[in-house]
Design a protein around this motif. Structure first.
Motif, PDB file in Angstrom:
ATOM      1  N   UNK A  23      -1.446   5.133  -4.623  1.00 41.39           N
ATOM      2  CA  UNK A  23      -2.072   4.793  -5.903  1.00 41.39           C
ATOM      3  C   UNK A  23      -2.762   3.428  -5.825  1.00 41.39           C
ATOM      4  N   UNK A  24      -3.594   3.115  -6.791  1.00 44.32           N
ATOM      5  CA  UNK A  24      -4.344   1.854  -6.749  1.00 44.32           C
ATOM      6  C   UNK A  24      -3.436   0.634  -6.804  1.00 44.32           C
ATOM      7  N   UNK A  25      -2.204   0.814  -7.276  1.00 40.76           N
ATOM      8  CA  UNK A  25      -1.268  -0.319  -7.314  1.00 40.76           C
ATOM      9  C   UNK A  25      -0.841  -0.744  -5.916  1.00 40.76           C
ATOM     10  N   UNK A  26      -1.185   0.059  -4.920  1.00 35.25           N
ATOM     11  CA  UNK A  26      -0.810  -0.286  -3.537  1.00 35.25           C
ATOM     12  C   UNK A  26      -2.031  -0.669  -2.700  1.00 35.25           C
ATOM     13  N   UNK A  27      -3.102  -1.078  -3.379  1.00 32.39           N
ATOM     14  CA  UNK A  27      -4.331  -1.408  -2.647  1.00 32.39           C
ATOM     15  C   UNK A  27      -4.244  -2.727  -1.874  1.00 32.39           C
ATOM     16  N   UNK A  28      -3.082  -3.397  -1.967  1.00 31.09           N
ATOM     17  CA  UNK A  28      -2.904  -4.589  -1.126  1.00 31.09           C
ATOM     18  C   UNK A  28      -2.502  -4.211   0.295  1.00 31.09           C
ATOM     19  N   UNK A  29      -2.346  -2.933   0.534  1.00 36.64           N
ATOM     20  CA  UNK A  29      -2.002  -2.453   1.879  1.00 36.64           C
ATOM     21  C   UNK A  29      -3.013  -2.963   2.885  1.00 36.64           C
ATOM     22  N   UNK A  30      -2.493  -3.479   3.994  1.00 38.86           N
ATOM     23  CA  UNK A  30      -3.402  -3.968   5.033  1.00 38.86           C
ATOM     24  C   UNK A  30      -3.761  -2.846   5.994  1.00 38.86           C
ATOM     25  N   UNK A  31      -5.040  -2.776   6.315  1.00 39.72           N
ATOM     26  CA  UNK A  31      -5.509  -1.731   7.213  1.00 39.72           C
ATOM     27  C   UNK A  31      -5.446  -2.217   8.660  1.00 39.72           C
ATOM     28  N   UNK A  32      -4.235  -2.170   9.206  1.00 43.25           N
ATOM     29  CA  UNK A  32      -4.052  -2.394  10.634  1.00 43.25           C
ATOM     30  C   UNK A  32      -3.000  -1.396  11.087  1.00 43.25           C
ATOM     31  N   UNK A  33      -2.611  -1.453  12.353  1.00 44.63           N
ATOM     32  CA  UNK A  33      -1.732  -0.398  12.848  1.00 44.63           C
ATOM     33  C   UNK A  33      -0.334  -0.440  12.213  1.00 44.63           C
ATOM     34  N   UNK A  34       0.045  -1.586  11.636  1.00 45.04           N
ATOM     35  CA  UNK A  34       1.379  -1.669  11.023  1.00 45.04           C
ATOM     36  C   UNK A  34       1.361  -1.555   9.509  1.00 45.04           C
ATOM     37  N   UNK A  35       0.226  -1.872   8.882  1.00 45.61           N
ATOM     38  CA  UNK A  35       0.173  -1.981   7.426  1.00 45.61           C
ATOM     39  C   UNK A  35       0.547  -0.711   6.662  1.00 45.61           C
ATOM     40  N   UNK A  36      -0.093   0.411   6.966  1.00 47.16           N
ATOM     41  CA  UNK A  36       0.146   1.602   6.146  1.00 47.16           C
ATOM     42  C   UNK A  36       1.605   2.067   6.139  1.00 47.16           C
ATOM     43  N   UNK A  37       2.300   1.873   7.258  1.00 51.80           N
ATOM     44  CA  UNK A  37       3.695   2.336   7.318  1.00 51.80           C
ATOM     45  C   UNK A  37       4.563   1.583   6.311  1.00 51.80           C
ATOM     46  N   UNK A  38       4.169   0.344   5.981  1.00 50.05           N
ATOM     47  CA  UNK A  38       4.956  -0.424   5.015  1.00 50.05           C
ATOM     48  C   UNK A  38       4.924   0.204   3.629  1.00 50.05           C
ATOM     49  N   UNK A  39       3.963   1.084   3.404  1.00 48.13           N
ATOM     50  CA  UNK A  39       3.868   1.779   2.116  1.00 48.13           C
ATOM     51  C   UNK A  39       4.231   3.260   2.270  1.00 48.13           C
ATOM     52  N   UNK A  40       4.886   3.570   3.386  1.00 47.40           N
ATOM     53  CA  UNK A  40       5.343   4.938   3.586  1.00 47.40           C
ATOM     54  C   UNK A  40       4.334   5.860   4.241  1.00 47.40           C
ATOM     55  N   UNK A  41       3.124   5.336   4.527  1.00 48.84           N
ATOM     56  CA  UNK A  41       2.113   6.203   5.133  1.00 48.84           C
ATOM     57  C   UNK A  41       2.434   6.435   6.609  1.00 48.84           C
ATOM     58  N   UNK A  42       1.827   7.466   7.158  1.00 49.32           N
ATOM     59  CA  UNK A  42       2.120   7.831   8.537  1.00 49.32           C
ATOM     60  C   UNK A  42       1.568   6.793   9.509  1.00 49.32           C
ATOM     61  N   UNK A  43       0.451   6.175   9.183  1.00 51.22           N
ATOM     62  CA  UNK A  43      -0.135   5.172  10.070  1.00 51.22           C
ATOM     63  C   UNK A  43      -1.551   4.850   9.635  1.00 51.22           C
ATOM     64  N   UNK A  44      -2.265   4.157  10.534  1.00 50.45           N
ATOM     65  CA  UNK A  44      -3.650   3.815  10.229  1.00 50.45           C
ATOM     66  C   UNK A  44      -4.562   5.031  10.411  1.00 50.45           C
ATOM     67  N   UNK A  45      -4.124   5.950  11.266  1.00 48.94           N
ATOM     68  CA  UNK A  45      -4.914   7.158  11.503  1.00 48.94           C
ATOM     69  C   UNK A  45      -6.279   6.821  12.043  1.00 48.94           C
ATOM     70  N   UNK A  46      -7.298   7.432  11.451  1.00 54.30           N
ATOM     71  CA  UNK A  46      -8.656   7.211  11.920  1.00 54.30           C
ATOM     72  C   UNK A  46      -9.345   6.088  11.152  1.00 54.30           C
ATOM     73  N   UNK A  47      -8.597   5.375  10.317  1.00 53.07           N
ATOM     74  CA  UNK A  47      -9.160   4.289   9.517  1.00 53.07           C
ATOM     75  C   UNK A  47     -10.308   4.772   8.637  1.00 53.07           C
ATOM     76  N   UNK A  48     -10.170   5.989   8.146  1.00 54.74           N
ATOM     77  CA  UNK A  48     -11.168   6.546   7.238  1.00 54.74           C
ATOM     78  C   UNK A  48     -10.562   6.544   5.840  1.00 54.74           C
TER      79      UNK A  48
END
Lengths: 444, 159
Positions: free
Chosen positions: A304-329
């Motif tokens: 959600x937009x409340x998590x837009x502080x997520x950093x787009x690097x190889x470690x950032x997305x996992x901190x919000x439960x995402x699988x990873x940076x993926x294709x950075x798309x």
């Protein structure tokens, strides 16, 4: 900090010609000259290891380390496969590189082949990229004519390489490296059980390295400018975590969805989802607000937009439960978008693209698609959210029920969407809300 | 006389040296046949198998895995129009484009117009997301095909 100057997109942004002549005029094939005249293959590999380059295809595995998994002193042949089966929804950075600056990628392929001792490289391109395929083939033909491919490349005695373009046939699973190998061999693209990993036994049962297109382009610049330069960009490895490889080097980010300026931009990793939207994507369209985003191709999850502080690097997305940076798309959707519709679209995709080899994925993706479909039709049941989370948790290589990671990518957005947007799902189920914003044509 | 033209047979044979196994030429061969005949007839499968030292069932097994190939009963029209329904296109009106095309041509997704001119299909993400909603005309991407641009596109294809 000074503005970052694009490297991978440098020639594309100034609309430079994709021809060999123009590429050379811009300093192209200097890296190859440097490597062939002053570096051993081991030194090229070491430079890639030192650069901390991580594969750009989605998994983020350190490229140089992957190369070292090849058996030492192997008599050959060793194969290099270029993974240009870019099929992750919302991802198009490889297409732009192949279409508009193909020699940058080919130079990286020649350098990588030199490093790993490959004499044949298969360039596996998804069928949908017709123009990119033709641009790449044209560039390869130019290289043969100029002595940059074939025998004794650029005058280097004994350094031979052929690059063959191999067209795919419209299957997402071919982006999985062993699925790609099976497909290259002329079979259905069923991923293989690992180990053995491709570096030990890959294409045609020989040692094989599979690398992404953008990864290849990075190799060109690592050899030209050095590992220190590459490592100075982005996020350095965490000194307190010996397993962290950091997020170094320039990276292409795809921006799509409800934004004013969709496109591809090149930036150091580590910026936030919000900055990417506001500084590079032109904000949300029609003056609306963002509701959320897919951070790295649909298989990485949804926030959600409340998590837009997520950093787009190889470690950032996992901190919000995402699988990873993926294709950075990154795909943004506006406040009026139904999350149920978004998830429906994602589930439909994965059911369509599951290769059918492993039962949990083949059946699980079908279940998730059906359940989300009935929720969006106002026929959801109270148990549905629990079933969705259960299926999402139980399919994939993370729980150990499938051969490849497609199922992880199919389950991840489902469980994250349900957890992060639960009240919206509940409102569909409780109130019988229906969605009409997506037409049902084609939904079969 | 088989269904494969002499040129295709020669082109398939020319590719054999690129790969250590003959089977690897399966996908390129299927593409060549479909490009020329707009489908892959059963007889072509037998002839490809013969050229590659495979059983016809092996060629068919590979062919049927990939959604791109058509059998004789589902021959492609002169132009294959794929409408992207990937997320980036869908949330910018891609499904409306597909619906409009199907309405105008009186075909369902996957169908071909009776005059054999146009086959309409949905596609999973075609990687033209910066130009959503996008379509593929055979294998060339075309950005920004909103429903209001469908008439113009069809006129262009029928020229």
């Amino acid at each position: 900090m000074a503005d970052f100057e694009p490297v991978l997109l440098r020639r594309i942004l100034k609309n430079a010609s994709p021809s060999l002549e123009a590429y050379r005029g811009d300093g192209g094939y200097k890296a190859l000259e440097k490597a062939l005249n002053t570096m051993t293959p081991q030194q090229v590999t070491q430079a890639v290891i030192d650069s901390k380059l991580r594969g750009r295809g989605g998994a983020g595995f350190p490229t140089g380390v992957k190369w070292t998994f090849l058996p030492k002193g192997h008599p050959g042949p060793i194969y290099l496969c270029i993974n240009a089966d870019e099929s992750e929804p919302c991802t198009f950075n490889n297409r732009i590189l192949m279409d508009q600056d193909p020699h940058q990628v080919i130079e990286g392929i020649i350098l990588s082949s030199y490093a790993i001792g490959a004499t044949t490289a298969y360039y596996y391109v998804r069928y949908e990229y017709g123009d990119a395929t033709r641009a790449t083939q044209k560039a390869i033909d130019e290289c043969y004519a100029a002595g940059l491919l074939g025998k004794n490349i650029a005058g280097k005695q004994g350094f031979n390489l052929d690059i063959f373009v191999h067209r795919g046939a419209g299957a997402y699973i071919c982006g999985e490296e062993t699925g790609l190998i099976e497909s290259l061999e002329g079979k259905r693209a069923w991923p293989r059980i690992k180990p053995p990993f491709p570096a030990v036994e890959g294409a045609f049962r020989k040692p094989t390295i599979v690398n992404n297109v953008e990864t290849m382009a990075c190799i060109t610049h690592i050899v030209e400018r050095g590992a220190d330069w590459f490592r100075s960009i982005g996020v350095p490895p965490d000194p307190n975590n010996p397993r962290d490889n950091g997020s170094t080097g320039p990276k292409l980010f795809c921006i799509s969805g409800h934004v004013n300026k969709p496109g591809v931009v090149e930036l150091p990793m580590g910026l936030t989802v919000r900055d990417l939207l506001e500084k590079h994507g032109g904000g949300i369209w029609e003056g609306k607000k963002a509701k959320g985003a897919i951070p790295g191709g649909v298989s990485m999850g949804v926030i959600p937009d409340t998590e837009f502080d997520m950093r787009l690097d190889f470690n950032g997305p996992a901190k919000y439960g995402c699988l990873g940076l993926g294709t950075a798309a990154v795909t943004y959707f506006d406040q009026d978008t139904s999350i149920v519709d978004v998830l429906y679209n994602i589930c439909r995709f994965f059911e369509h693209e599951s290769c059918g080899q492993c039962t949990p994925c083949r059946e699980g993706t079908g279940w998730m698609h059906k359940i989300v479909d009935r929720i969006r039709k106002g026929q959801g049941r109270y148990d549905d959210l629990k079933i969705l989370e259960e299926v999402g948790d139980q399919i994939g290589i993370t729980p150990g029920t499938t051969i490849c990671g497609l199922a992880d990518g199919a389950g991840w957005p489902v469980k994250l969407a349900v957890r992060k947007f639960r009240s919206e799902f509940e409102s569909y189920i409780k109130n019988g809300k229906k969605t009409h914003s997506l037409t049902l044509v084609g939904a079969h | 006389m088989g269904v494969l033209s002499e040129k295709i047979v020669a082109d398939i044979k020319a590719l054999l040296s690129r790969y250590p196994s003959k089977q690897a030429v399966t996908l390129p061969a299927l593409h060549m046949v479909q490009d020329e005949l707009r489908c892959v007839p059963l007889e072509a499968i037998r002839e490809i198998a013969d050229l590659l030292d495979l059983a016809p069932s092996e060629v068919h097994d590979t062919m049927s895995f990939y959604g791109i190939f058509r059998d004789e009963q589902h021959k492609l029209g002169k132009t294959r129009l794929w409408v992207c329904r990937g997320l980036a296109c869908a949330i910018r009106g891609g499904e409306d484009t597909l619906a409009t095309l199907c309405d105008k041509l009186h075909v369902k997704p996957g169908g071909t117009t009776p005059d054999g001119q146009i086959t309409v299909e949905f596609a999973e993400c075609i990687g033209v997301c910066e130009g959503a909603p996008a379509v593929l005309i055979d294998d060339r991407g075309r950005p920004d095909v909103t429903p209001d641009k469908v008439d113009g596109l069809l006129a262009e294809l029928r020229r």
